[in-house]
Design a protein around this motif. Structure first.
Motif, PDB file in Angstrom:
ATOM      1  N   LYS A 367       0.938  -1.239  -0.132  1.00  0.00           N
ATOM      2  CA  LYS A 367      -0.330   0.056   0.025  1.00  0.00           C
ATOM      3  C   LYS A 367       0.710   1.399  -0.078  1.00  0.00           C
ATOM      4  O   LYS A 367       0.351   2.581   0.161  1.00  0.00           O
ATOM      5  CB  LYS A 367      -0.976  -0.284   1.304  1.00  0.00           C
ATOM      6  CG  LYS A 367      -1.842  -1.212   1.236  1.00  0.00           C
ATOM      7  CD  LYS A 367      -2.355  -1.401   2.585  1.00  0.00           C
ATOM      8  CE  LYS A 367      -3.150  -2.880   2.615  1.00  0.00           C
ATOM      9  NZ  LYS A 367      -3.211  -3.314   3.888  1.00  0.00           N
ATOM     10  N   ALA A 368       2.189   1.248  -0.003  1.00  0.00           N
ATOM     11  CA  ALA A 368       3.020   2.385  -0.048  1.00  0.00           C
ATOM     12  C   ALA A 368       4.445   1.855  -0.603  1.00  0.00           C
ATOM     13  O   ALA A 368       5.458   2.141  -0.256  1.00  0.00           O
ATOM     14  CB  ALA A 368       3.351   2.670   1.311  1.00  0.00           C
ATOM     15  N   ILE A 369       4.265   1.322  -1.857  1.00  0.00           N
ATOM     16  CA  ILE A 369       5.469   0.888  -2.542  1.00  0.00           C
ATOM     17  C   ILE A 369       6.133   2.288  -3.048  1.00  0.00           C
ATOM     18  O   ILE A 369       7.722   1.936  -3.064  1.00  0.00           O
ATOM     19  CB  ILE A 369       4.815   0.225  -4.064  1.00  0.00           C
ATOM     20  CG1 ILE A 369       4.255  -0.890  -3.764  1.00  0.00           C
ATOM     21  CG2 ILE A 369       5.875   0.057  -5.091  1.00  0.00           C
ATOM     22  CD1 ILE A 369       3.613  -1.731  -5.044  1.00  0.00           C
ATOM     23  N   GLY A 370       5.687   3.211  -3.326  1.00  0.00           N
ATOM     24  CA  GLY A 370       6.523   4.207  -3.648  1.00  0.00           C
ATOM     25  C   GLY A 370       7.183   4.845  -2.454  1.00  0.00           C
ATOM     26  O   GLY A 370       8.609   5.046  -2.521  1.00  0.00           O
ATOM     27  N   SER A 371       6.728   5.013  -1.232  1.00  0.00           N
ATOM     28  CA  SER A 371       7.628   5.437  -0.083  1.00  0.00           C
ATOM     29  C   SER A 371       8.930   4.420   0.191  1.00  0.00           C
ATOM     30  O   SER A 371       9.744   4.889   0.527  1.00  0.00           O
ATOM     31  CB  SER A 371       6.552   5.449   1.260  1.00  0.00           C
ATOM     32  OG  SER A 371       5.757   6.553   0.807  1.00  0.00           O
ATOM     33  N   VAL A 372       8.421   3.329   0.075  1.00  0.00           N
ATOM     34  CA  VAL A 372       9.103   2.085   0.479  1.00  0.00           C
ATOM     35  C   VAL A 372      10.494   2.174  -0.552  1.00  0.00           C
ATOM     36  O   VAL A 372      11.717   2.080  -0.315  1.00  0.00           O
ATOM     37  CB  VAL A 372       8.787   0.730   0.368  1.00  0.00           C
ATOM     38  CG1 VAL A 372       9.852  -0.296   0.736  1.00  0.00           C
ATOM     39  CG2 VAL A 372       7.504   0.584   1.494  1.00  0.00           C
ATOM     40  N   SER A 373      10.002   2.190  -1.979  1.00  0.00           N
ATOM     41  CA  SER A 373      11.126   2.377  -2.944  1.00  0.00           C
ATOM     42  C   SER A 373      11.825   3.390  -2.953  1.00  0.00           C
ATOM     43  O   SER A 373      13.186   3.406  -2.946  1.00  0.00           O
ATOM     44  CB  SER A 373      10.370   2.108  -4.327  1.00  0.00           C
ATOM     45  OG  SER A 373       9.656   1.043  -4.687  1.00  0.00           O
ATOM     46  N   GLY A 374      11.280   4.539  -2.325  1.00  0.00           N
ATOM     47  CA  GLY A 374      12.125   5.844  -2.215  1.00  0.00           C
ATOM     48  C   GLY A 374      13.154   5.863  -1.194  1.00  0.00           C
ATOM     49  O   GLY A 374      14.418   6.197  -1.105  1.00  0.00           O
ATOM     50  N   ILE A 375      12.781   5.208  -0.061  1.00  0.00           N
ATOM     51  CA  ILE A 375      13.608   5.017   1.063  1.00  0.00           C
ATOM     52  C   ILE A 375      14.734   4.187   0.916  1.00  0.00           C
ATOM     53  O   ILE A 375      15.936   4.392   0.979  1.00  0.00           O
ATOM     54  CB  ILE A 375      12.943   4.611   2.377  1.00  0.00           C
ATOM     55  CG1 ILE A 375      11.878   5.598   2.866  1.00  0.00           C
ATOM     56  CG2 ILE A 375      13.933   4.091   3.591  1.00  0.00           C
ATOM     57  CD1 ILE A 375      11.067   5.360   3.854  1.00  0.00           C
ATOM     58  N   VAL A 376      14.420   3.007   0.358  1.00  0.00           N
ATOM     59  CA  VAL A 376      15.457   1.806  -0.067  1.00  0.00           C
ATOM     60  C   VAL A 376      16.328   2.484  -1.114  1.00  0.00           C
ATOM     61  O   VAL A 376      17.784   2.283  -1.037  1.00  0.00           O
ATOM     62  CB  VAL A 376      14.885   0.455  -0.500  1.00  0.00           C
ATOM     63  CG1 VAL A 376      15.944  -0.310  -0.829  1.00  0.00           C
ATOM     64  CG2 VAL A 376      14.122   0.066   0.616  1.00  0.00           C
ATOM     65  N   GLY A 377      15.750   3.240  -2.067  1.00  0.00           N
ATOM     66  CA  GLY A 377      16.743   3.827  -3.274  1.00  0.00           C
ATOM     67  C   GLY A 377      17.526   4.716  -2.618  1.00  0.00           C
ATOM     68  O   GLY A 377      18.749   4.845  -3.010  1.00  0.00           O
ATOM     69  N   ALA A 378      17.285   5.579  -1.857  1.00  0.00           N
ATOM     70  CA  ALA A 378      18.204   6.563  -1.005  1.00  0.00           C
ATOM     71  C   ALA A 378      19.045   5.849  -0.468  1.00  0.00           C
ATOM     72  O   ALA A 378      20.470   6.449  -0.320  1.00  0.00           O
ATOM     73  CB  ALA A 378      17.423   7.252  -0.205  1.00  0.00           C
TER      74      ALA A 378
END
Length: 478
Positions: A367-378
């Motif tokens: 339900k929050a793929i964008g937020s998770v991807s952003g944090i991990v990507g950072a």
């Protein structure tokens, strides 16, 4: 037209461009490629930039660090924006706005202007997060790891292709009568214009989900998720698994960026290779993204089918440990043949680890793929920043000591001592980094999934090209 029955693709049929998932896959990969091409586009021209702008060694190193620093903040922000506005609009604006500092980089006149542009150019590195979010929304669980890894890997090629592409653009510019010393400026302007044009392509030829764009779905009374299932950003931050993956990506992509950026000089100083030969070896290292990252996603999906979500974590832990061992071994070699073998193995394993990481990410919080991807990507850029600081500090101290110890022996003797000192310092740095990666691989085993998550993501049967249960949850307002 909204098709609320549209399903995520269960196959990566690369030539089926009528399928919106496949079409989106290609456009995201090409956009990502162009962003990385422009992000590292200045690298082949650094000797010209140093001469033209009069950069000091510290300013040169600072430009490298600033380029990855800007990406950290952009990746943290862009994931949340993807959840709110959808990947289509986020990528469109990132490409168009990101093109501005790329173009301005070709117009700078002072070192300060150059450093500022390098900082803001780093923002287009957030394209990775949008690529992963958009691919995750388009592909089903049985293939999402492979699709994510392939789109990211082919996009990463831009960071290596610019070593060939930018000099070609510069040569073409020179053929029109531009001075060679000014060709780097025109090349950056051209790269920026192409990024801007890709933003237009992204807007008109992609959509957020197989059902349509988020804005259109909401206006039509259709919601992808029920309001009661919405997850706040603070709740996402409290999930310890995200921070483990943050560190994991720092130890994989972050280390790849750092090694890629320092390997030219290391090969020359350690094995006395010519600059062109060293550059070609590093280029081949980057070109392995064509298949290596895909392999990581593929094996992540395969272990997922065999052992469930735990299987994805087990493979991620294993390949990280292999990556660390390969880097440690490479750092101790004095033979170019042996070193080349372990450099290839390191390249293969680090890119597989990146693909394996994002075969786990889509299942942390759907339900929050964008937020998770952003944090991990950072995390990747934080890792690159810290590793670069480590290598810079060790190398700078060693070189200064070598210069002092050999003062008065002649320029050639000082240069040889400086190269040897730098080689030894960077070798020690690689050794330490490799050990940290191995420890990170063990820590990755702490990632756990609930029985409910394992059951919800258990391998499910397929019928033809449609995977049962992969319809997006929707709600039609009355």
């Amino acid at each position: 037209m909204i098709n609320i029955q549209a399903q995520k693709s269960t196959k990566l049929s690369l030539f089926n461009l009528k399928n919106v998932s496949i079409r989106t896959f290609w456009i995201t990969a090409i956009s990502f490629f162009m962003c990385f091409f422009a992000w590292f586009g200045i690298v082949p021209f650094m000797p010209d930039v140093v001469k033209d702008l009069g950069l000091t060694p510290d300013q040169k190193w600072n430009s490298i660090i600033l380029a990855v620093t800007g990406t950290v903040f952009a990746r943290l922000l862009i994931g949340k924006l993807c959840d709110k506005y959808g990947p289509r609009m986020c990528y469109t604006f990132l490409l168009m706005l990101g093109a501005i500092p790329v173009i301005l980089c070709g117009l700078v006149q002072t070192p300060t202007q150059f450093l500022v542009c390098r900082l803001f150019i780093g923002f287009i590195g957030a394209s990775f997060v949008i690529t992963q979010v958009h691919t995750s929304l388009m592909f089903a669980s049985n293939i999402v790891g492979t699709a994510n890894a392939t789109s990211a890997g082919w996009g990463n090629l831009g960071g290596g292709a610019n070593r060939l592409g930018m000099p070609i653009i510069a040569a073409a510019v020179v053929s029109f009568g531009v001075a060679e010393g000014e060709a780097w400026r025109y090349s950056m302007v051209i790269a920026g214009i192409v990024c801007f044009l890709m933003g237009i392509v992204y807007y008109f030829f992609t959509q957020d989900t197989p059902q349509g764009n988020l804005k259109d779905l909401r206006e039509a009374g259709v919601e992808i998720e029920k309001k009661k299932d919405e997850v706040g950003f603070l709740a996402v931050l409290k999930d310890y698994r995200i921070w483990i993956l943050f560190v994991v990506y720092a130890a994989s992509f972050g280390i790849e960026l750092t090694v890629y950026g320092t390997m030219d000089d290391y090969l020359q100083n350690t094995f006395q290779l010519e600059r062109l030969t060293a550059g070609n070896i590093v280029l081949s290292f980057a070109l392995m993204n064509i298949f290596a990252r895909t392999l990581g996603g593929f094996f992540g999906d395969r272990f997922g089918r065999l052992k469930g979500l735990r299987g994805r974590v087990l493979f991620l832990s294993f390949i990280l440990c292999v990556q660390g061992i390969m880097l440690v071994t490479f750092s101790t070699t004095t033979s170019i043949v042996v070193g080349f073998v372990f450099l290839i193995l390191f390249s293969l394993s680090v890119q597989m680890a990146e693909g394996a990481t994002f075969s786990v990410v889509p299942f942390i919080n759907k339900k929050a793929i964008g937020s998770v991807s952003g944090i991990v990507g950072a995390g990747g850029n934080v890792g690159a920043f810290l590793a670069a600081l480590l290598l810079k500090s060790k190398s700078a101290l060693a070189e200064k000591a070598a210069i002092t110890a050999n003062q008065g022996l002649g320029e050639e003797a000082i240069k040889a001592a400086q190269s040897a000192a730098s080689s030894a310092a960077v070798s020690q740095g690689y050794f330490v980094i490799g050990l940290v990666v191995v420890v990170t691989g063990v820590v990755a085993l702490a990632i756990k999934f609930s029985k409910e998550d394992e059951k919800a993501n258990a391998p499910i049967s397929t019928t033809g090209s449609l995977e049962v249960g992969e319809l997006q949850p929707i709600k039609v307002k009355s």
